[in-house]
Design a protein around this motif. Structure first.
Motif, PDB file in Angstrom:
ATOM      1  N   LEU A   1       0.818  -1.209   0.000  1.00 33.98           N
ATOM      2  CA  LEU A   1       0.000   0.000   0.000  1.00 33.98           C
ATOM      3  C   LEU A   1       0.851   1.257   0.000  1.00 33.98           C
ATOM      4  CD1 LEU A   1      -2.785  -1.183   2.414  1.00 33.98           C
ATOM      5  CD2 LEU A   1      -3.176  -0.296   0.110  1.00 33.98           C
ATOM      6  N   LYS A   2       0.362   2.282  -0.682  1.00 35.70           N
ATOM      7  CA  LYS A   2       1.041   3.559  -0.826  1.00 35.70           C
ATOM      8  C   LYS A   2       0.264   4.649  -0.104  1.00 35.70           C
ATOM      9  CE  LYS A   2       2.368   2.083  -5.476  1.00 35.70           C
ATOM     10  NZ  LYS A   2       2.267   2.380  -6.925  1.00 35.70           N
ATOM     11  N   PRO A   3       0.955   5.694   0.385  1.00 31.24           N
ATOM     12  CA  PRO A   3       0.247   6.771   1.088  1.00 31.24           C
ATOM     13  C   PRO A   3      -0.865   7.418   0.266  1.00 31.24           C
ATOM     14  CG  PRO A   3       2.591   6.939   1.491  1.00 31.24           C
ATOM     15  CD  PRO A   3       2.420   5.864   0.456  1.00 31.24           C
ATOM     16  N   GLU A   4      -0.687   7.534  -1.040  1.00 33.19           N
ATOM     17  CA  GLU A   4      -1.707   8.141  -1.878  1.00 33.19           C
ATOM     18  C   GLU A   4      -2.960   7.288  -2.020  1.00 33.19           C
ATOM     19  OE1 GLU A   4       1.423   7.429  -2.792  1.00 33.19           O
ATOM     20  OE2 GLU A   4       1.551   6.689  -4.845  1.00 33.19           O
ATOM     21  N   GLU A   5      -2.923   6.073  -1.497  1.00 31.41           N
ATOM     22  CA  GLU A   5      -4.096   5.211  -1.507  1.00 31.41           C
ATOM     23  C   GLU A   5      -4.939   5.346  -0.244  1.00 31.41           C
ATOM     24  OE1 GLU A   5      -2.885   1.611  -4.452  1.00 31.41           O
ATOM     25  OE2 GLU A   5      -1.827   1.631  -2.520  1.00 31.41           O
ATOM     26  N   THR A   6      -4.571   6.300   0.604  1.00 30.53           N
ATOM     27  CA  THR A   6      -5.418   6.649   1.737  1.00 30.53           C
ATOM     28  C   THR A   6      -6.770   7.144   1.222  1.00 30.53           C
ATOM     29  OG1 THR A   6      -3.576   7.195   3.202  1.00 30.53           O
ATOM     30  CG2 THR A   6      -5.695   8.228   3.676  1.00 30.53           C
ATOM     31  N   ALA A   7      -7.848   6.523   1.674  1.00 31.03           N
ATOM     32  CA  ALA A   7      -9.171   6.839   1.157  1.00 31.03           C
ATOM     33  C   ALA A   7     -10.216   6.073   1.943  1.00 31.03           C
ATOM     34  CB  ALA A   7      -9.271   6.478  -0.329  1.00 31.03           C
ATOM     35  N   VAL A   8     -11.471   6.441   1.722  1.00 31.27           N
ATOM     36  CA  VAL A   8     -12.587   5.618   2.159  1.00 31.27           C
ATOM     37  C   VAL A   8     -12.859   4.611   1.049  1.00 31.27           C
ATOM     38  CG1 VAL A   8     -15.009   5.544   2.824  1.00 31.27           C
ATOM     39  CG2 VAL A   8     -13.568   7.441   3.579  1.00 31.27           C
ATOM     40  N   TYR A   9     -12.901   3.353   1.403  1.00 31.32           N
ATOM     41  CA  TYR A   9     -13.129   2.289   0.444  1.00 31.32           C
ATOM     42  C   TYR A   9     -14.568   1.806   0.546  1.00 31.32           C
ATOM     43  CZ  TYR A   9      -8.216   2.018  -0.790  1.00 31.32           C
ATOM     44  OH  TYR A   9      -6.956   2.305  -1.266  1.00 31.32           O
ATOM     45  N   TYR A  10     -15.257   1.772  -0.597  1.00 30.91           N
ATOM     46  CA  TYR A  10     -16.668   1.425  -0.661  1.00 30.91           C
ATOM     47  C   TYR A  10     -16.882   0.125  -1.413  1.00 30.91           C
ATOM     48  CZ  TYR A  10     -17.515   6.326   0.566  1.00 30.91           C
ATOM     49  OH  TYR A  10     -17.539   7.546   1.181  1.00 30.91           O
ATOM     50  N   CYS A  11     -17.793  -0.663  -0.935  1.00 37.50           N
ATOM     51  CA  CYS A  11     -18.283  -1.845  -1.624  1.00 37.50           C
ATOM     52  C   CYS A  11     -19.583  -1.488  -2.338  1.00 37.50           C
ATOM     53  CB  CYS A  11     -18.511  -2.973  -0.618  1.00 37.50           C
ATOM     54  SG  CYS A  11     -19.178  -4.495  -1.315  1.00 37.50           S
ATOM     55  N   ALA A  12     -19.773  -2.009  -3.556  1.00 38.86           N
ATOM     56  CA  ALA A  12     -20.970  -1.719  -4.337  1.00 38.86           C
ATOM     57  C   ALA A  12     -21.416  -2.967  -5.088  1.00 38.86           C
ATOM     58  CB  ALA A  12     -20.701  -0.577  -5.320  1.00 38.86           C
ATOM     59  N   ALA A  13     -22.694  -2.990  -5.480  1.00 41.18           N
ATOM     60  CA  ALA A  13     -23.264  -4.145  -6.168  1.00 41.18           C
ATOM     61  C   ALA A  13     -24.100  -3.699  -7.360  1.00 41.18           C
ATOM     62  CB  ALA A  13     -24.125  -4.971  -5.211  1.00 41.18           C
ATOM     63  N   LYS A  14     -24.047  -4.481  -8.439  1.00 40.59           N
ATOM     64  CA  LYS A  14     -24.844  -4.248  -9.623  1.00 40.59           C
ATOM     65  C   LYS A  14     -25.240  -5.566 -10.251  1.00 40.59           C
ATOM     66  CE  LYS A  14     -22.887  -3.004 -13.513  1.00 40.59           C
ATOM     67  NZ  LYS A  14     -23.166  -4.218 -14.307  1.00 40.59           N
ATOM     68  N   THR A  15     -26.280  -5.568 -11.058  1.00 36.88           N
ATOM     69  CA  THR A  15     -26.629  -6.745 -11.840  1.00 36.88           C
ATOM     70  C   THR A  15     -25.816  -6.756 -13.125  1.00 36.88           C
ATOM     71  OG1 THR A  15     -28.490  -5.575 -12.869  1.00 36.88           O
ATOM     72  CG2 THR A  15     -28.954  -6.882 -10.903  1.00 36.88           C
ATOM     73  N   GLY A  16     -25.645  -7.932 -13.703  1.00 36.88           N
ATOM     74  CA  GLY A  16     -25.039  -8.045 -15.014  1.00 36.88           C
ATOM     75  C   GLY A  16     -23.529  -8.062 -15.014  1.00 36.88           C
ATOM     76  N   LEU A  17     -22.951  -7.437 -16.056  1.00 34.82           N
ATOM     77  CA  LEU A  17     -21.532  -7.535 -16.350  1.00 34.82           C
ATOM     78  C   LEU A  17     -20.673  -6.731 -15.394  1.00 34.82           C
ATOM     79  CD1 LEU A  17     -21.694  -7.196 -20.242  1.00 34.82           C
ATOM     80  CD2 LEU A  17     -21.510  -9.305 -18.912  1.00 34.82           C
ATOM     81  N   LEU A  18     -19.389  -7.099 -15.350  1.00 37.28           N
ATOM     82  CA  LEU A  18     -18.407  -6.319 -14.612  1.00 37.28           C
ATOM     83  C   LEU A  18     -18.302  -4.924 -15.206  1.00 37.28           C
ATOM     84  CD1 LEU A  18     -15.605  -9.032 -14.413  1.00 37.28           C
ATOM     85  CD2 LEU A  18     -17.048  -8.276 -12.515  1.00 37.28           C
ATOM     86  N   SER A  19     -18.072  -3.936 -14.349  1.00 36.20           N
ATOM     87  CA  SER A  19     -17.978  -2.559 -14.809  1.00 36.20           C
ATOM     88  C   SER A  19     -17.137  -1.747 -13.843  1.00 36.20           C
ATOM     89  CB  SER A  19     -19.364  -1.935 -14.940  1.00 36.20           C
ATOM     90  OG  SER A  19     -19.276  -0.572 -15.323  1.00 36.20           O
ATOM     91  N   ASP A  20     -16.464  -0.715 -14.386  1.00 36.57           N
ATOM     92  CA  ASP A  20     -15.738   0.248 -13.567  1.00 36.57           C
ATOM     93  C   ASP A  20     -16.481   1.580 -13.442  1.00 36.57           C
ATOM     94  OD1 ASP A  20     -13.228   1.160 -16.126  1.00 36.57           O
ATOM     95  OD2 ASP A  20     -15.413   1.264 -16.115  1.00 36.57           O
ATOM     96  N   TYR A  21     -17.688   1.643 -13.935  1.00 36.96           N
ATOM     97  CA  TYR A  21     -18.481   2.870 -13.928  1.00 36.96           C
ATOM     98  C   TYR A  21     -19.392   2.876 -12.705  1.00 36.96           C
ATOM     99  CZ  TYR A  21     -21.823   6.415 -15.503  1.00 36.96           C
ATOM    100  OH  TYR A  21     -22.633   7.522 -15.598  1.00 36.96           O
TER     101      TYR A  21
END
Length: 123
Positions: free
Chosen positions: A86-106
């Motif tokens: 892990l890098k300092p610039e990766e400090t963040a709030v990390y969220y889990c999310a769910a969708k139907t269908g295909l994988l997506s980065d949107y």
């Protein structure tokens, strides 16, 4: 109702590792993809990784390839994000999310979101 609960965040030294968990409940997720996003203060939310529940197919952001793995336990309805080096610039709030269908980065395609877990990477 669908509920996503993240856990496993905390303070870690640069170069260290964390394993985040996302416990999903409220319905059967066999036709869902689960994603992890992160957001640092004052920055846009960005995609980290995703996994299909049905077959375990994965999709990663370029900047985390080789350092991050994503997995799921179907019996527990839980998704894991293992982060190494892990890098300092990766400090963040990390969220889990769910969708139907295909994988997506949107993020706009994801229907359900957890409240997030704080990851702080110190120098």
């Amino acid at each position: 109702q669908v509920q996503l609960v993240e856990s496993g965040g905390g303070l870690v030294q640069a170069g260290g590792s964390l394993r985040l968990s996302c416990a999903a409940s409220g319905r059967t997720f066999s036709n869902y993809a689960m994603g992890w996003f992160r957001q640092a203060p004052g920055k846009e939310r960005e995609f980290v990784a995703a996994i299909r529940w049905s077959d375990g197919r994965t999709y990663f952001a370029d900047f985390v390839k080789g350092r991050v793995t994503i997995s799921r336990d179907n019996a527990k309805n839980t998704v894991y994000l293992q982060m190494n080096s892990l890098k300092p610039e990766e400090t963040a709030v990390y969220y889990c999310a769910a969708k139907t269908g295909l994988l997506s980065d949107y993020e706009g395609l994801y229907d359900y979101w957890g409240q997030g877990t704080q990851v702080t990477v110190s120098s």
